[in-house]
Write an enzyme that holds these catalytic residues in place. Structure first.
Site, short mmCIF file in Angstrom:
data_model
loop_
_atom_site.label_atom_id
_atom_site.label_comp_id
_atom_site.label_asym_id
_atom_site.label_seq_id
_atom_site.Cartn_x
_atom_site.Cartn_y
_atom_site.Cartn_z
N ASP A 99 4.12 -1.24 11.28
CA ASP A 99 3.70 0.15 10.84
C ASP A 99 3.20 0.64 12.13
O ASP A 99 2.37 -0.05 13.05
CB ASP A 99 2.70 0.04 9.94
CG ASP A 99 2.26 1.59 9.18
OD1 ASP A 99 2.88 2.01 8.08
OD2 ASP A 99 1.61 2.33 9.93
N ARG A 119 9.45 2.68 11.30
CA ARG A 119 10.57 1.96 10.09
C ARG A 119 11.86 1.84 10.82
O ARG A 119 12.46 2.52 11.41
CB ARG A 119 10.74 3.10 9.29
CG ARG A 119 11.11 4.33 9.78
CD ARG A 119 10.99 5.23 8.32
NE ARG A 119 9.85 5.86 8.09
CZ ARG A 119 9.24 7.11 7.82
NH1 ARG A 119 10.33 8.09 7.66
NH2 ARG A 119 8.11 7.35 7.58
N ASP A 145 0.91 -1.19 0.00
CA ASP A 145 -0.11 0.06 -0.15
C ASP A 145 0.84 1.35 -0.04
O ASP A 145 0.31 2.48 -0.36
CB ASP A 145 -0.99 -0.12 1.28
CG ASP A 145 -0.21 -0.04 2.59
OD1 ASP A 145 0.98 -0.24 2.58
OD2 ASP A 145 -0.94 -0.29 3.60
N HIS A 146 2.05 1.37 0.33
CA HIS A 146 2.86 2.27 0.43
C HIS A 146 3.64 2.71 -0.88
O HIS A 146 3.40 3.97 -1.09
CB HIS A 146 4.04 2.17 1.58
CG HIS A 146 3.50 2.38 2.85
ND1 HIS A 146 2.51 1.45 3.38
CD2 HIS A 146 3.77 3.20 4.01
CE1 HIS A 146 2.31 2.00 4.82
NE2 HIS A 146 3.13 2.93 5.12
N ARG A 187 -0.26 12.77 10.21
CA ARG A 187 1.23 13.58 10.65
C ARG A 187 1.44 14.59 9.60
O ARG A 187 1.33 14.72 8.47
CB ARG A 187 2.37 12.42 10.39
CG ARG A 187 2.27 11.29 11.43
CD ARG A 187 3.62 10.39 11.28
NE ARG A 187 3.42 9.46 12.19
CZ ARG A 187 3.88 8.38 12.29
NH1 ARG A 187 4.27 7.74 11.21
NH2 ARG A 187 3.43 7.57 13.51
N SER A 221 7.12 7.01 12.98
CA SER A 221 7.25 5.64 12.31
C SER A 221 7.79 4.57 12.92
O SER A 221 8.50 4.75 13.79
CB SER A 221 7.71 5.97 10.76
OG SER A 221 8.18 4.71 10.44
C1 MIC Z 1 4.32 6.43 8.16
O1 MIC Z 1 3.18 6.93 8.49
O2 MIC Z 1 5.35 6.80 8.69
C2 MIC Z 1 4.55 4.96 7.81
C3 MIC Z 1 5.42 5.05 6.35
O3 MIC Z 1 3.35 4.32 7.58
C4 MIC Z 1 5.63 4.23 8.75
C5 MIC Z 1 5.97 3.09 8.27
C6 MIC Z 1 7.21 3.08 7.39
O4 MIC Z 1 8.13 3.95 7.44
O5 MIC Z 1 7.43 2.54 6.45
C7 MIC Z 1 5.01 4.03 10.08
O6 MIC Z 1 4.18 4.71 10.46
O7 MIC Z 1 5.47 3.08 10.80
FE1 SF4 Z 2 0.04 4.83 5.00
FE2 SF4 Z 2 1.44 5.41 7.24
FE3 SF4 Z 2 0.00 7.30 6.02
FE4 SF4 Z 2 -1.33 5.51 7.48
S1 SF4 Z 2 0.37 7.06 8.19
S2 SF4 Z 2 -1.59 6.11 5.16
S3 SF4 Z 2 0.27 3.71 6.91
S4 SF4 Z 2 1.74 6.38 5.22
#
Ligand code: MIC
Ligand code: SF4
Length: 649
Positions: free
Chosen positions: A119, A541, A64-65, A379, A539
């Site tokens: 995630d 990550r 999905d990313h 965010r 995140s």
């Molecule tokens: C995000 O919202 O920052 C992400 C991308 O979903 C991350 C995961 C990632 O960095 O792959 C998260 O929230 O954990």
């Molecule tokens: Fe995707 Fe992270 Fe954004 Fe949710 S917050 S939509 S999981 S990138």
């Protein structure tokens, strides 16, 4: 002893550990999820552990990313994850099926179960009454293999909801209010458990919006009870048999209580660049808006989309505004199409994007220079949108749709009567984009398909006797993982290529960071980062730990850490240390030469709360640092990270 929901689910899943707040609990994990941006690494790690098949009740691999596919990298990674899922026994959710958290809520979440996901917004499942937590990829890999997930036993905060939301006020405004009151650090070490009469006025998608964005409080997770409303939701999803009641015992106690009268809330907005920078939308009314983005795992349910469609119906988005709409899942998208609401969204002038994270993670739709972007996301960290000087404001779908029509920030209550929206009694179920795994006996013949973008990941050495290096970076408070390891369309395709990613580490704070690390590695054998409070928020990550490891970072010395990032550092074999006396933070300057003598010995002989001496060779001063680790975490860092530790055990 009467228990609250959190204590109940933890007690039911407890493998080891005591339940006093702060002591480590080892939990049995029923379900896991990964998404593609963290998934490639998690499956490489799972492979390195040598397990043939997952041992959970259910594990799902979502894509999905990274769905822009501007080069071969994403497509190769998707193919790799698809082949891993098939071979190792996971359900695979193909690109287009939707955002992991939305799809998981619709198709797989079960009240009372434990879920960890690579995630940070995995707590979305708390809307169904699951104990759902974000974790690093390695922790998810261990859980997929049947291993426990270890967390410090959280405190439990009761958020007592009373009353009912007024017209135009949304679930998003509830969580923005919690953030306004508690801040991005306010949930650290806590589960936010929702209770009170107001709970019964909120649908499951609304509850999920609230638990989703509880991640921005730094909370371990957030959770709602599973009640009749949950039962109705699961029934409408054709999953009535997944329901069970989950509620706190009469007389259950909590570590803290926060009361929120829903009827007194007003539409709110989080101003740039932090989700807790919250004011009433009315206070910013009139500010011209360039972009409005509706979607993300926080606000992309059918309910959200129907509300937006009803507000836009028969109206027109003015030329200065670019409006994007991303439905959260294929289910949402197809139901919008069937009932005609999609036509209303399109006719108003929206740009409909695919069911994916999209602009939320900077995969396209970066705003213009200095632009104002209103987003229903969770965010608004500086630069996350892909435009360093854009101002991102976080709002509800109602406030977003209002601004999309007026071209300025608008308190939606000024638009008159709120259009009525009804959820269907039954949702469309379509598993065309889900692939189920090969049978165990066929799995052996499934080939894992690696692409050239998939590079080996770094593994730390066992902890040496002493550590020395340069303080290559000194940061302020609330550093996010987006600062440490940015995402976005240019970088995200390389999540399986740590050497490539390393050039972008901390770029926004210091464009020479990677170079300085390489020099420190050559001259001193390593480097340190000095951080402020809440270092590593955001995140899950693990790249924010693996990339610094690759660059030779030995320890991060900070005032305090965010939970998932601290675990990721330990798992990678980097020491997260805190100052015994925070005033010492001021005594270290970027560029200082530091030494941690006898670090191995110090840690071997003590555990929780061990003090380690660090010497500043520039000033000749010595300071004390604290290792706030459990016995297990100490063993992990001494072994050089969770992978060697797991192999040894
Ligand atoms: C995000 O919202 O920052 C992400 C991308 O979903 C991350 C995961 C990632 O960095 O792959 C998260 O929230 O954990
Ligand atoms: Fe995707 Fe992270 Fe954004 Fe949710 S917050 S939509 S999981 S990138």
């Amino acid at each position: 002893m009467p228990q609250n929901i959190t204590q109940k689910i933890i007690a039911e899943h407890l493998i080891a550990g005591g339940m006093a707040p702060g002591s480590e609990v080892q939990l049995k994990i029923d379900q896991t999820l990964t998404q593609d941006a963290t998934g490639t690494m998690a499956y490489l790690e799972f492979e390195a552990m040598g397990q043939p098949r997952v041992k959970t009740e259910l594990s799902v691999a979502y894509i999905d990313h990274n769905t822009l596919q501007t080069g071969f990298e994403n497509a190769d990674d998707h193919r790799f994850i698809q082949s891993c899922a098939k071979k190792r026994g996971l359900v695979f959710s193909r690109p287009g099926n939707g955002i992991c958290h939305q799809v998981h809520l619709e198709r797989f979440g079960i009240p009372g179960k434990t879920l960890i996901g690579s995630d940070s917004h995995t707590p979305t499942g708390g809307g169904l009454g699951m104990l759902a937590m974000g974790a690093g990829g390695l922790d998810v890999a261990v859980a997929m293999g049947g291993g426990a997930y270890c967390i410090p036993m959280p405190k439990v905060t009761l958020i007592k909801l009373t009353g009912r939301l007024s017209p135009w006020v949304s679930a998003k405004d509830v969580i923005l209010e919690v953030l306004r009151r508690l801040s991005v650090k306010g949930g650290v070490g806590r589960v936010m458990e929702y209770g009170g009469d107001g709970v019964a006025t909120l649908s499951v998608p609304e509850r999920a919006t609230i638990t989703n964005m509880g991640a921005e409080l730094g909370a371990t997770t957030s959770i709602f009870p599973s009640d009749e409303i949950t039962r109705e939701f699961l029934k409408a999803q054709g999953r009535a048999d997944a329901w069970c009641e989950v509620k706190a015992d009469d007389g259950a106690t909590y570590d803290e209580t926060l009361g929120i009268d829903l009827s007194r809330l007003v539409p709110l907005v989080a101003l740039p660049h932090m989700p807790d920078n919250v004011v009433p939308a009315a206070e910013k009314a009139g500010l011209p808006v360039d972009q409005v983005c509706i979607g993300s795992c926080t606000n992309s349910s059918l309910l959200d989309m129907l509300k937006v469609a009803a507000i836009l119906k028969g109206k027109k988005v003015p030329p200065r505004v670019s409006l994007t709409v991303s439905p959260g899942s294929m289910q949402v998208y197809s139901m919008l199409a069937e009932n005609g609401a999609l036509a209303d969204i399109i006719a108003a002038g929206a740009r409909v994007l695919e069911c994916a994270c999209g602009p939320c993670i900077g995969m396209g739709q970066s705003p213009g220079t200095g632009a104002v972007s209103l987003r229903t996301f969770n965010r608004n960290f500086e630069g996350r949108s892909g435009t360093a000087d854009a101002g991102v404001y976080l709002v509800s779908p109602e406030t977003a749709a209002a601004a999309a029509l007026t071209g300025v920030i608008t308190d939606p209550r000024t638009l008159g009567d709120v259009p009525a929206v009804k959820l269907p009694v039954s949702f469309r179920r379509n598993d065309n984009l889900l692939e189920f795994p090969a049978l165990t006996e066929e799995a052996e013949s499934v080939e894992i398909l690696y692409g050239p973008n998939i590079k080996p990941f770094p593994v730390a050495e066992i902890m040496p006797r002493s550590l020395s290096g340069i303080a290559v970076l000194k940061t302020g408070d609330n550093i996010t993982t987006d600062h440490i390891m940015p995402a976005g369309a240019k970088i995200l395709p390389y999540r399986s290529n740590i050497p490539f990613l390393s050039q972008f580490c901390f770029r926004q704070l210091d464009e020479h960071f990677a170079e300085n690390c390489q020099n420190a590695k050559k001259s001193e054998g390593g480097a340190f980062i000095i951080g402020g409070a809440n270092y590593g928020q955001g995140s899950s990550r693990e790249h924010a730990a693996l990339v610094p490891l690759y660059l030779g970072i030995k320890a991060v010395i900070a005032k305090s850490f965010a939970r998932i990032h601290k675990a990721n550092l330990i798992n990678a074999g980097i020491l997260p240390l805190t100052f015994a006396d925070e005033a010492d933070y001021d005594k270290i300057a970027q560029g200082d030469e530091l030494e941690l003598p006898e670090v191995r010995d110090g840690m071997e002989h003590n555990n929780i709360g061990t003090r380690l001496k660090i010497i500043n060779k520039r000033s000749g001063e010595a300071y004390w640092l604290v290792t706030d680790f459990t016995e297990r975490q100490t063993a992990i860092v001494l072994a050089g990270g969770l992978l060697p530790y797991t192999k040894n055990n």
